[in-house]
Design a protein around this motif. Sequence first.
Motif, PDB file in Angstrom:
ATOM      1  N   LEU A 120       0.824  -1.211   0.000  1.00  0.00           N
ATOM      2  CA  LEU A 120       0.000   0.000   0.000  1.00  0.00           C
ATOM      3  C   LEU A 120       0.859   1.262   0.000  1.00  0.00           C
ATOM      4  CD1 LEU A 120      -2.834  -1.024   2.497  1.00  0.00           C
ATOM      5  CD2 LEU A 120      -2.995  -0.781   0.013  1.00  0.00           C
ATOM      6  N   VAL A 121       2.015   1.190   0.660  1.00  0.00           N
ATOM      7  CA  VAL A 121       2.924   2.343   0.659  1.00  0.00           C
ATOM      8  C   VAL A 121       3.415   2.625  -0.760  1.00  0.00           C
ATOM      9  CG1 VAL A 121       5.233   3.117   1.344  1.00  0.00           C
ATOM     10  CG2 VAL A 121       3.673   2.199   3.056  1.00  0.00           C
ATOM     11  N   VAL A 122       3.832   1.569  -1.450  1.00  0.00           N
ATOM     12  CA  VAL A 122       4.307   1.743  -2.836  1.00  0.00           C
ATOM     13  C   VAL A 122       3.186   2.305  -3.713  1.00  0.00           C
ATOM     14  CG1 VAL A 122       5.139   0.548  -4.881  1.00  0.00           C
ATOM     15  CG2 VAL A 122       6.060  -0.043  -2.632  1.00  0.00           C
ATOM     16  N   ALA A 123       1.986   1.747  -3.565  1.00  0.00           N
ATOM     17  CA  ALA A 123       0.845   2.249  -4.344  1.00  0.00           C
ATOM     18  C   ALA A 123       0.541   3.695  -3.979  1.00  0.00           C
ATOM     19  CB  ALA A 123      -0.376   1.369  -4.100  1.00  0.00           C
ATOM     20  N   GLY A 124       0.674   4.005  -2.685  1.00  0.00           N
ATOM     21  CA  GLY A 124       0.377   5.358  -2.217  1.00  0.00           C
ATOM     22  C   GLY A 124       1.318   6.396  -2.774  1.00  0.00           C
ATOM     23  N   TRP A 125       2.647   6.129  -2.702  1.00  0.00           N
ATOM     24  CA  TRP A 125       3.554   7.169  -3.207  1.00  0.00           C
ATOM     25  C   TRP A 125       3.533   7.236  -4.724  1.00  0.00           C
ATOM     26  CZ3 TRP A 125       7.277   5.631  -6.480  1.00  0.00           C
ATOM     27  CH2 TRP A 125       7.926   4.421  -6.296  1.00  0.00           C
ATOM     28  N   THR A 126       3.144   6.116  -5.385  1.00  0.00           N
ATOM     29  CA  THR A 126       2.956   6.179  -6.836  1.00  0.00           C
ATOM     30  C   THR A 126       1.803   7.119  -7.181  1.00  0.00           C
ATOM     31  OG1 THR A 126       3.763   3.902  -7.078  1.00  0.00           O
ATOM     32  CG2 THR A 126       2.503   4.825  -8.905  1.00  0.00           C
ATOM     33  N   ALA A 127       0.720   6.998  -6.413  1.00  0.00           N
ATOM     34  CA  ALA A 127      -0.420   7.898  -6.606  1.00  0.00           C
ATOM     35  C   ALA A 127      -0.029   9.337  -6.280  1.00  0.00           C
ATOM     36  CB  ALA A 127      -1.584   7.455  -5.728  1.00  0.00           C
ATOM     37  N   ASN A 128       0.783   9.504  -5.240  1.00  0.00           N
ATOM     38  CA  ASN A 128       1.214  10.851  -4.859  1.00  0.00           C
ATOM     39  C   ASN A 128       2.047  11.511  -5.954  1.00  0.00           C
ATOM     40  OD1 ASN A 128      -0.059  10.469  -2.445  1.00  0.00           O
ATOM     41  ND2 ASN A 128       1.783  10.087  -1.256  1.00  0.00           N
ATOM     42  N   LEU A 129       2.957  10.739  -6.534  1.00  0.00           N
ATOM     43  CA  LEU A 129       3.768  11.295  -7.621  1.00  0.00           C
ATOM     44  C   LEU A 129       2.899  11.643  -8.825  1.00  0.00           C
ATOM     45  CD1 LEU A 129       6.974   9.056  -7.523  1.00  0.00           C
ATOM     46  CD2 LEU A 129       6.756  11.430  -6.814  1.00  0.00           C
ATOM     47  N   SER A 130       1.885  10.819  -9.088  1.00  0.00           N
ATOM     48  CA  SER A 130       0.972  11.109 -10.204  1.00  0.00           C
ATOM     49  C   SER A 130       0.209  12.399  -9.944  1.00  0.00           C
ATOM     50  CB  SER A 130      -0.008   9.950 -10.400  1.00  0.00           C
ATOM     51  OG  SER A 130       0.679   8.758 -10.729  1.00  0.00           O
ATOM     52  N   LEU A 131      -0.265  12.566  -8.713  1.00  0.00           N
ATOM     53  CA  LEU A 131      -0.968  13.799  -8.352  1.00  0.00           C
ATOM     54  C   LEU A 131      -0.048  15.000  -8.473  1.00  0.00           C
ATOM     55  CD1 LEU A 131      -3.144  12.866  -5.227  1.00  0.00           C
ATOM     56  CD2 LEU A 131      -3.974  13.856  -7.356  1.00  0.00           C
ATOM     57  N   PHE A 203      -2.953  15.466   1.664  1.00  0.00           N
ATOM     58  CA  PHE A 203      -2.475  16.823   1.401  1.00  0.00           C
ATOM     59  C   PHE A 203      -2.520  17.147  -0.092  1.00  0.00           C
ATOM     60  CE2 PHE A 203       1.196  19.512   0.232  1.00  0.00           C
ATOM     61  CZ  PHE A 203       0.827  20.679   0.880  1.00  0.00           C
ATOM     62  N   LEU A 204      -1.969  16.238  -0.899  1.00  0.00           N
ATOM     63  CA  LEU A 204      -1.930  16.485  -2.350  1.00  0.00           C
ATOM     64  C   LEU A 204      -3.333  16.462  -2.952  1.00  0.00           C
ATOM     65  CD1 LEU A 204       1.188  14.381  -3.410  1.00  0.00           C
ATOM     66  CD2 LEU A 204       1.005  16.868  -3.326  1.00  0.00           C
ATOM     67  N   LEU A 205      -4.176  15.559  -2.451  1.00  0.00           N
ATOM     68  CA  LEU A 205      -5.538  15.496  -2.973  1.00  0.00           C
ATOM     69  C   LEU A 205      -6.298  16.770  -2.624  1.00  0.00           C
ATOM     70  CD1 LEU A 205      -7.585  13.747  -4.463  1.00  0.00           C
ATOM     71  CD2 LEU A 205      -8.264  12.758  -2.254  1.00  0.00           C
ATOM     72  N   GLY A 206      -6.080  17.266  -1.386  1.00  0.00           N
ATOM     73  CA  GLY A 206      -6.710  18.531  -1.005  1.00  0.00           C
ATOM     74  C   GLY A 206      -6.238  19.675  -1.878  1.00  0.00           C
ATOM     75  N   PHE A 207      -4.934  19.682  -2.179  1.00  0.00           N
ATOM     76  CA  PHE A 207      -4.369  20.713  -3.055  1.00  0.00           C
ATOM     77  C   PHE A 207      -4.996  20.626  -4.450  1.00  0.00           C
ATOM     78  CE2 PHE A 207      -0.020  22.734  -4.327  1.00  0.00           C
ATOM     79  CZ  PHE A 207      -0.684  23.878  -4.698  1.00  0.00           C
ATOM     80  N   TRP A 208      -5.114  19.367  -4.939  1.00  0.00           N
ATOM     81  CA  TRP A 208      -5.683  19.148  -6.267  1.00  0.00           C
ATOM     82  C   TRP A 208      -7.138  19.606  -6.325  1.00  0.00           C
ATOM     83  CZ3 TRP A 208      -9.423  15.662  -8.281  1.00  0.00           C
ATOM     84  CH2 TRP A 208      -9.410  15.542  -9.669  1.00  0.00           C
ATOM     85  N   LEU A 209      -7.891  19.308  -5.259  1.00  0.00           N
ATOM     86  CA  LEU A 209      -9.292  19.718  -5.214  1.00  0.00           C
ATOM     87  C   LEU A 209      -9.437  21.236  -5.083  1.00  0.00           C
ATOM     88  CD1 LEU A 209     -10.756  16.928  -2.893  1.00  0.00           C
ATOM     89  CD2 LEU A 209     -11.091  17.178  -5.357  1.00  0.00           C
ATOM     90  N   ALA A 210      -8.381  21.896  -4.583  1.00  0.00           N
ATOM     91  CA  ALA A 210      -8.420  23.353  -4.436  1.00  0.00           C
ATOM     92  C   ALA A 210      -8.058  24.092  -5.716  1.00  0.00           C
ATOM     93  CB  ALA A 210      -7.476  23.790  -3.306  1.00  0.00           C
ATOM     94  N   LEU A 211      -7.637  23.363  -6.758  1.00  0.00           N
ATOM     95  CA  LEU A 211      -7.221  24.015  -7.997  1.00  0.00           C
ATOM     96  C   LEU A 211      -8.308  24.900  -8.611  1.00  0.00           C
ATOM     97  CD1 LEU A 211      -5.087  21.250  -9.777  1.00  0.00           C
ATOM     98  CD2 LEU A 211      -4.297  23.252  -8.499  1.00  0.00           C
ATOM     99  N   PRO A 212      -9.598  24.481  -8.611  1.00  0.00           N
ATOM    100  CA  PRO A 212     -10.626  25.385  -9.148  1.00  0.00           C
ATOM    101  C   PRO A 212     -10.696  26.721  -8.403  1.00  0.00           C
ATOM    102  CG  PRO A 212     -11.479  23.156  -9.034  1.00  0.00           C
ATOM    103  CD  PRO A 212     -10.144  23.144  -8.322  1.00  0.00           C
TER     104      PRO A 212
END
Length: 424
Positions: A120-131, A203-212
């Motif tokens: 899950l850690v590997v999947a998580g930081w992969t998702a983080n880098l994508s974000l 954190f990154l997802l919140g940042f991404w959702l704040a883009l609008p």
Amino acid sequence: MINSQLDTTLEYYKTAIDRLKAAGTSIDTEQVLEVLNARNAVQVALKDVTFISTSRLKQLLELDAELRKQAGQINKVIKAEQFALWRESIHLPAEAWWWKLENLAPPHKWNSLDWLWKGLVVAGWTANLSLLINIATRFFSGGAGLLGASAVILPSILALLQASSELTKAGKEGFDKLLVKLNIPQHLQEEAKLGSTLLMTIFLLGFWLALPSIAELYNRNGLNNYQQGKLGAAEQDYLKAISLDADNADAHYNLGNLYEDLQDFEKARKHYQIAVGSDVPDAYNNLARLYIQDKKYSQARALLQNGLVKANEQNSSPEVRYSLFKNLGWVRFEQGRYEEAQQTLQAAIGIANNPEVAKYIGNTGAAHCILAQVMERQKQPTALEQWQKCCEQGSTLNADEDAWLHLAQQKLKKAGRVCKKAGN
């Protein structure tokens, strides 16, 4: 002499083991260090021995076996984190297994799921880098600027540090030391790593959702620059808003309006069409006006009628409804449907007759100019009054009104009247 030294260290090692066994569940840190230090001494003595007798070898193996047997009891007193700190303080050879007794302890029941947490850690930081890549790409599209670069720096550093802690040996060791300093038990360290990964994801997802919301800030700044005549800066702000939020209809409309001012009608039409897709009444009006100029009256009529429906649904401002009615009247005039044109233009004029509304309408004369032409086609004697109002309220700064004003002057001159601007 050398064998005597080995015998002495073995005896010292045995004595330390016996004391450890005698202490049972009451062993303390000093006794553990005594055993480990004794085993160090044996190792040093072994390096100087070219031959070791079978009896001495057997004694050493038995003592090492006893030390391994006592590992479980030792680990109740000395935590894995403490062993890690000891190893950090003393430069030890890789074969010094006795300083890694925590590895000999039976695994904690929670360790059985470590494979899952690591996955899950590997999947998580992969998702983080994508974000992070998604966010950075949007910010740097067309040039990030100081604000954009500043916004990306912090999450970039955090995400890259997290990736380093999983992908590089130095990163892993550094993160493990941090967990030790934070007193995180060894059996919870994989869970702690997953927790830090999830925090970064949030954190990154919140940042991404704040883009609008960030895009809207750029849009507003662009509108301020536009109103101040800073068209280049306004264009960059609008483009930045759209790169952060492609669905920002207001930014598309504002950019279309700017391109129309710059006479780039192709780009203006493109952004108006996107804004129309989001039901912006102003965009319906402006796109329709471009179609009128291209003599595409059917397309313009459909846009204007739909725009009026949207304006009523959204309770748009009177000046928006004025423009829609005025341009629909213009279309009907060009189509030769004069009665419909007159009714529609009179609706527009009715809106503009309100002084509080008129001050926000920059082209109140346009409706009178078109209505005058409609009335002339119908041979109505009151057409001259509309030409007079066209002349009074029109502006040569407006490309359409400039031609109509010239026509108004000719009509008034022929009738023996003078074309006077309002206030003169």
